[in-house]
Design an enzyme around this catalytic site. Sequence first.
Site, short mmCIF file in Angstrom:
data_model
loop_
_atom_site.label_atom_id
_atom_site.label_comp_id
_atom_site.label_asym_id
_atom_site.label_seq_id
_atom_site.Cartn_x
_atom_site.Cartn_y
_atom_site.Cartn_z
N HIS A 1 4.91 6.97 -44.80
CA HIS A 1 4.55 7.98 -45.80
C HIS A 1 4.37 9.34 -45.13
O HIS A 1 3.74 10.23 -45.70
CB HIS A 1 3.28 7.55 -46.53
CG HIS A 1 3.47 6.25 -47.25
ND1 HIS A 1 3.95 6.19 -48.54
CD2 HIS A 1 3.32 4.97 -46.84
CE1 HIS A 1 4.05 4.92 -48.91
NE2 HIS A 1 3.68 4.16 -47.89
N GLU B 1 5.04 12.31 -19.09
CA GLU B 1 4.58 12.89 -17.82
C GLU B 1 5.38 12.30 -16.66
O GLU B 1 5.52 12.93 -15.61
CB GLU B 1 3.07 12.63 -17.63
CG GLU B 1 2.45 13.52 -16.54
CD GLU B 1 0.94 13.54 -16.55
OE1 GLU B 1 0.34 14.54 -16.99
OE2 GLU B 1 0.33 12.54 -16.12
N GLY C 1 -2.44 8.28 -12.22
CA GLY C 1 -3.41 8.43 -13.31
C GLY C 1 -2.96 7.75 -14.59
O GLY C 1 -3.70 6.99 -15.22
N ARG C 2 -1.71 7.99 -14.98
CA ARG C 2 -1.24 7.44 -16.27
C ARG C 2 -0.96 5.94 -16.18
O ARG C 2 -0.67 5.30 -17.19
CB ARG C 2 -0.03 8.22 -16.76
CG ARG C 2 1.12 8.30 -15.77
CD ARG C 2 2.14 9.34 -16.18
NE ARG C 2 3.14 9.58 -15.16
CZ ARG C 2 3.02 10.45 -14.16
NH1 ARG C 2 1.91 11.16 -14.05
NH2 ARG C 2 3.98 10.61 -13.28
N LYS D 1 -2.59 25.07 -15.07
CA LYS D 1 -3.96 24.96 -14.52
C LYS D 1 -4.28 26.19 -13.67
O LYS D 1 -5.39 26.73 -13.74
CB LYS D 1 -4.08 23.71 -13.62
CG LYS D 1 -4.06 22.39 -14.37
CD LYS D 1 -4.32 21.24 -13.38
CE LYS D 1 -4.03 19.89 -14.01
NZ LYS D 1 -4.07 18.78 -13.07
N LYS E 1 -9.64 10.55 -11.44
CA LYS E 1 -9.06 10.16 -10.15
C LYS E 1 -9.45 11.17 -9.07
O LYS E 1 -9.87 10.81 -7.99
CB LYS E 1 -7.54 10.07 -10.31
CG LYS E 1 -6.83 9.63 -9.06
CD LYS E 1 -5.36 9.39 -9.31
CE LYS E 1 -4.65 9.14 -7.99
NZ LYS E 1 -3.21 8.93 -8.15
N GLU F 1 -11.59 20.14 -17.16
CA GLU F 1 -12.16 19.70 -18.44
C GLU F 1 -13.20 18.60 -18.22
O GLU F 1 -14.30 18.63 -18.77
CB GLU F 1 -11.06 19.12 -19.36
CG GLU F 1 -10.02 20.13 -19.82
CD GLU F 1 -8.80 20.19 -18.90
OE1 GLU F 1 -8.95 19.95 -17.67
OE2 GLU F 1 -7.71 20.48 -19.41
#
Length: 567
Positions: A403, A372, A285-286, A528, A218, A224
Amino acid sequence: MKVHELPQFTALQSAADSFKSDEKLHLRQLCSDSSRCAGLVASHESGDAKIILDYSRQQVTGETMETLFDLADKVGFTAKRDKMRAGAKINSTEGRSVLHHALRMPKGYDYSCNPEGKAILAEVHEVRDKIEEFTNKVRSGEFLGATGKQLKNFVCIGIGGSQLGPEFVNEALKADAKAAKAAEGRNLRFLANVDPVDFELCTRDLDPEETLIVVISKTFTTAETMLNARTAKKWIIDGLAAKGVTDAGTITSKHVIAVSTAIDKCVDFGIDEANIFGFWNWVGGRFSVCSAVGVVPLSLQYSYDVMSSFLDGAHNIDEHFFNAPLRENIPVILGLLGVWNSTFLGYETRALLPYSQALKRLPAHIQQVDMESNGKRVDIEGNPLPFQAGEINFGEPGTNGQHSFYQLMHQGRVVPADFIGFMESQAPVSLDGEPVSNHDELMSNFFAQPDALALGKTLNEVAQEGVPEELRSHKVFLGNRPSSSMLMTRLDAFAIGQLLAIYEHRTAVQGFIWGVNSFDQWGVELGKVLAKQVRAQLSSSRKSGAHVQGFNSSTSALLEAYLAHGK
Ligand code: F6P
């Protein structure tokens, strides 16, 4: 009035006390009341696609639900939801509207909203048309790589909301017959972690000549993503140089495309403006999987046609969320149950348990959407909350989770759960001699687990089974562990869109009730900033041997040890 000052809040607190102490309110008792159970079901139909939400195994009575609906009413839930729909700047700390629902409105839909002075539906469809045209050209071979080869590997570089949503949808579509056919011979991958191992594993068996890099960010500044994008660009340029193509500009324009709100930054990166797909600040973003963030890579892999059906599914639930009465509204009911379980009953975690391998990345995506969004300590006006907002989300597909962590859910802590199952399998198998089909076997667990959690097994029942005395307490299940079961017809692109929208809206509902801003994420900033300081230190120490300074003693010691390694 703040939510915690309302009489309904106090009433729910005392109701929660009763649920903790009154045996008559144990789920074993509550579930034996068939008229109560029949009242705690909501359903939604679209053609032959059904959704049945059974929340009778939640620790609620009809009265609890009424108080929750009343609480929603008193906090102005409907007005908040409608402001969101209309494009009001409800993300007040960033001065932004929250309009991910507009991304899935069909062409010609009656919606006039111009948050930034432009008719957004026209803009949405301008980008969608561009995506359709471009992805069709790549898929048909009209748009080729720099050496004339067809592009059939799509490497998406992005993180958080620019990765988790598209990755969830990719996994969910892989075994859908129509989508799988459209994806034949193509390969869609996601690269998120800045760990160079992720890059290596993602690209080592790919031919750069046949690879298209899709940089998804965005902001086009995320550390990263930008480092991975630079690494990928170099990988493509080096790979094609070995084939005799040496013009970096041509290579980038043929092998790197972008999805971003920051078009100028993408151009500066060397990407051809024709191959940049925009979206807008009013898409968080999410919440961006229905924008070009998801639609570009997933259309490359599965076709724009399949993705249109996904968007239609999400729109179908938007219509339900914005219009259905609260008592029949699936995201509203799920959101209110989340508030009840966490704020009043005090359960801090919740599990998302799809009985579908194809939904293996749904829990990870919803974890970001929810944590978030609602992991906040202050209300929308900045006042500290007198209760915890947000919940710890985790999950795995059934039966694998059974399990793994279900032991704790059955006999350790109480973890409210959402079970999701389907009437049809994406890949049906029936073996001769087996009592049931493989899908029925899976679904046997889907139906059994919620009852095991709710009803449990008493000491008396254990004794009657003849269990030796010293083992009896180990074999007791206290039960009274809440869950909801959502049964859907089949998992196709439309249903994947529906599921996405249900869980996006559930998060918004909880935020509206708690009174937090679910659409900002200031909590990710501090780390950050500190990483930037560490990066500068590592750079100067590596280059000039500069001493570590400006950090606390423990971080300094760790940094010294890290830098000293290999010297
Ligand atoms: O982790 C913080 C965050 O801003 C998320 O909200 C977002 O999804 C992710 O980083 C990626 O951001 P971008 O799309 O700008 O690269």
